[in-house]
Design a protein around this motif. Sequence first.
Motif: not given
Length: 602
Positions: A43-45, A55-56, A201-206
Motif C-alpha cells: 500500500e505504500e506510495y 493516487w490509487k 510491481q505495483t499497478v496504480w493510477i494518479e
Amino acid sequence: MKKILLITVTLLLAKPVGAQWKPAGDKIKTKWAEMIDPTNVLEEYPRPIMKRSQWKNLNGLWDYSIQDYGKTMPEKYDGKILVPFAVESSLSGVMKDVGEHKELWYETNFIVPNNWGNKNILLHFGAVDWKADFWLNDIKIGSHTGGYSPFSFDITPFLDGKSQKLVVRVWDPSSDGPQPRGKQIKNPHGIWYTPVTGIWQTVWIEPVNKKSVSDLTITPDLDHNKLNVRAETTGVSYGDILEITVFDGTKRIKNVKGAVGENIEINLDNPKLWSPESPFLYNTTIKLLSGNKTVDEVKSYFAMRKISSKRDENGIVRMQLNNKDYFQFGPLDQGWWPDGLYTAPTDEALKYDIVKTKELGFNMIRKHVKVEPARWYTHCDQLGVLVWQDMPNGDQGPGWQMRSFYKGNEISRTKSSKQIYKKEWEEIIDYLQPYPSIVVWVPFNESWGQFDTVEITEWTKKLDPSRLINSASGGNHFPTGDILDLHNYPDPNLFLYDANRVTVLGEYGGIGLPLEGHLWKTDKNWGYVQFKNSEETTAKYVEYAKKLGGLVKTGFSAAVYTQTTDVEGEINGFMTYDRKIDKMNIAKVRQANEAVIQMLQK
C-alpha cells in the motif's frame, strides 16, 4: 420477516475477498507472507523520488487466464491472481508455469475517484515481464516490452462511465528468448531460478493536470557545491516556469526558478554530504508554474555525494567517495523471495535485507542481474548503502575467460537482440538516475550476453557520466570503463591488477550451510564450499575477510561477498531463503567487515 431472510441469504452467498486467495504450493515462506491482506497489497506510495498527494493503488485480486499463444481475449477466466505477484509465485495464489507457447491474460475493474475532477488520469505499471499489451474498456491503448522499468499511459480519453475495465496480455519467452531475464530459466537448477511472468510491481493510477512534471534528472556536483535538476514535462507552454525549493529537514534553505526544459542549478553553501556513515538527504518541492499559478507539484529529495576514482600515494587507483579513498564492501544481493519470487511480500520485507546488510557491517550492495522497485532504492538512500546496479543478463554467453587482460570474448547478437538490450538498459538508467545510493553501473556479468563491450561502456558513460562503469564483471576484460573486476571462489585472490583503473573483487565467498526446514529444495542444494554449523561457517568467513584485508593494501578497492540470502537451490547466504535464520554470527561478521573497510583509513 422476508427482509430478514433476504439479508441472511445475501450474507451467506457473499464470499469475502480474502477468502478467494491463499498462497499456493508448499514451498517455504517468509514471515511476511502471513501479513498479506489481499485487499491492501503493498500500500505504500510506489515512486518516492517524485511523489504527489493523490493516487490509487490497483493491486489486489484480478481475473487471470493462461491461454495458447495468439488466442483472442478470454471469454472465461481460470480464476483469481493476486497482483502484483508473478503467476509462478506462491503469493499469486496460482503458482503455474506459462512459457513461450502460452500467454497470460489479466482483467480487473476500477473506479476513478470522483474528487479527481477534470484531471488527466495516468495508469502506471512498476514492471511487467516481458511483452505486454493493454486494453481499457475494450480499446487497445498501448504496448510495452521490458521486464525491469516502469511505464505509464494517459488513459483519460478512454475512460467510460463509472467503472473501467482493464485487460492485460503478457508474453514472456523466459530463457527461450534473447531479452534480459537475469537468473530466470524454464528448467530451474543450480544457480538458475524459477521464471517470472507478468505483473510483478505495483499497478496504480494518479491524477495530473494537463500541464505536469513527468520525470526528474537530479545530479549533484560536489566540486562546485551545486545541484543540477532537469525536469521532463508534459503539455507545457513557452513561458512556463519550474520552481524548486530545498529543505534541510523542515527548514527552507533555497528557492530557485527556471524555464521549463532548462537545466536548473542550485548552489548550496557548505552542503551536508551523504555517505553510508551519514546518509543525509535534502528534501525538495518542485512546482510547475503557468501564469504564476501552480499547475503541478511533486515532492522529491537528493543527496550531495560524489563517486570517483583517483591514484593514491602508492600509485594504486582507488575508488573515492566525496573525494576521499573509500573501500566499498558488500554482499551480492539477488532480491529473490521464496513466496513472491521477484516481489517482496511487503515493504517491510523489501527493507529488511538492506537493514540486515547494515547490521553485518557492510557499506555497499551489488544488486545482481535484477532491478528493484523504486522503494528499494529509496530505502538504500535513507539507510546509507552504496549500490552497484547490474544490467540483467540476456541472450547467450560466449566462452568465458577471466584470467587474461584484454582478451575478452563477445557474442554476435542479432540486430533485434542488440536493440532489446540497449532499449532496456537505457530505460533502467533513466529510471534509476535520481537515486543517490547508486554509484556503479554494470553492463555485463561473467560474459553473459556480452557484445560491443567498448561501445556499450562508452554509451553507458554518456547516458550517465556521474557514475563509474564496471564494464564486464568477472571476466572477458576489455580496455574500457573505470574498473577491472575479478571473480574468485571461494577465497579472495588478487590474480590480476590494473595500474590504470580501479581493481575490485566483484564476487567471492559462497560459503554454504544447508539448514533443514528452511530449504527450497530437499536435495541438490549448492554452495562453493559447505559446512555443518554456524560456528564453522562464521570461522571460514572471518578467515576469508582477513585474507581480503591483506589484499586491500596491495590493490583491491572494493569487494562483493556471495551472498545476502540463500536463493532456491543455492545455500550460501548470510540468511536462509525464508529470512528466518541468520546462518553466521552477526557480531563476528560485522567486526571482520569493519576491519576490512578500515584498511584504507589506516
